[in-house]
Motif scaffolding. Structure first.
Motif, mmCIF file in Angstrom:
data_model
loop_
_atom_site.group_PDB
_atom_site.id
_atom_site.type_symbol
_atom_site.label_atom_id
_atom_site.label_comp_id
_atom_site.label_asym_id
_atom_site.label_seq_id
_atom_site.Cartn_x
_atom_site.Cartn_y
_atom_site.Cartn_z
ATOM 1 N N ASP A 14 -26.067 52.433 79.575
ATOM 2 C CA ASP A 14 -26.059 53.586 78.477
ATOM 3 C C ASP A 14 -25.429 54.900 79.110
ATOM 4 N N HIS A 16 -25.527 59.138 77.844
ATOM 5 C CA HIS A 16 -25.527 60.256 76.954
ATOM 6 C C HIS A 16 -25.137 61.682 77.267
ATOM 7 N N HIS A 48 -33.181 53.733 78.139
ATOM 8 C CA HIS A 48 -32.595 52.895 77.165
ATOM 9 C C HIS A 48 -31.661 51.748 77.968
HETATM 10 MG MG MG Z 1 -29.434 55.770 74.554
#
Ligand code: MG
Length: 164
Positions: A14, A16, A48
């Motif tokens: 993941d 961000h 995540h």
């Molecule tokens: Mg995420």
């Protein structure tokens, strides 16, 4: 067909972006930082990735399928709650998390001092001992979007063992 092998492995990834003035949550821990992660949830990119690793081991899709980012139910949610739900999915399918290994790529701030707290926090949510949860922190030597401090990337691996 070997359908009775008592282990399942999964990986998760993941990313961000960061923005000023947001709280930074990473590995279930609040990090002292002038920037935080842009997200629908609390933006905990490490959790995540870990959720996706567990869901991958279960072959149950990904975090976006189970907790869609257009669903107001998950807006601003503490990602530890998402991890707890994913761990419960594993248990209800007859699996337990044997261990997890997480690599966090972030240029700044330095998160090494937070690693022990991340391990105990994540282990607590998973209901396993901290020696089964590894968290590793790295930079990317100032290369790429991580190196330019534009965001954070996390890779996670989880091994599930049959409860049987
Ligand atoms: Mg995420």
């Amino acid at each position: 067909m070997a359908n009775n092998i008592p282990f399942r492995v999964g990986n998760g990834f993941d990313v961000h972006a960061v923005a000023e003035g947001l709280p930074m949550w990473l590995g279930g821990v609040r990090i002292d930082s002038p920037v935080g992660f842009v997200a629908h949830s609390d933006g905990d990119v490490a959790i995540h990735a870990l959720c996706d690793a567990i869901l991958g081991a279960l072959a149950l899709g990904d975090i976006g399928k189970h907790f869609p980012d257009n669903d107001p139910a998950w807006k601003g949610i503490d990602s530890k709650q998402l991890l707890a739900r994913v761990a419960e999915m594993a248990r209800s399918e007859g699996w337990e998390v044997a261990n997890a290994d997480i690599t966090i790529a972030l240029q700044a701030p330095k998160i090494g001092p937070y690693v022990p707290q991340m391990r105990t926090t994540l282990a607590s949510v998973l209901g396993i001992s901290p020696d089964r949860v590894s968290v590793k922190a790295t930079t990317t030597e100032r290369l790429g979007f991580v190196g330019r401090a534009e965001g954070c990337a996390v890779w996670a691996t989880a091994l599930l063992a049959s409860q049987a």
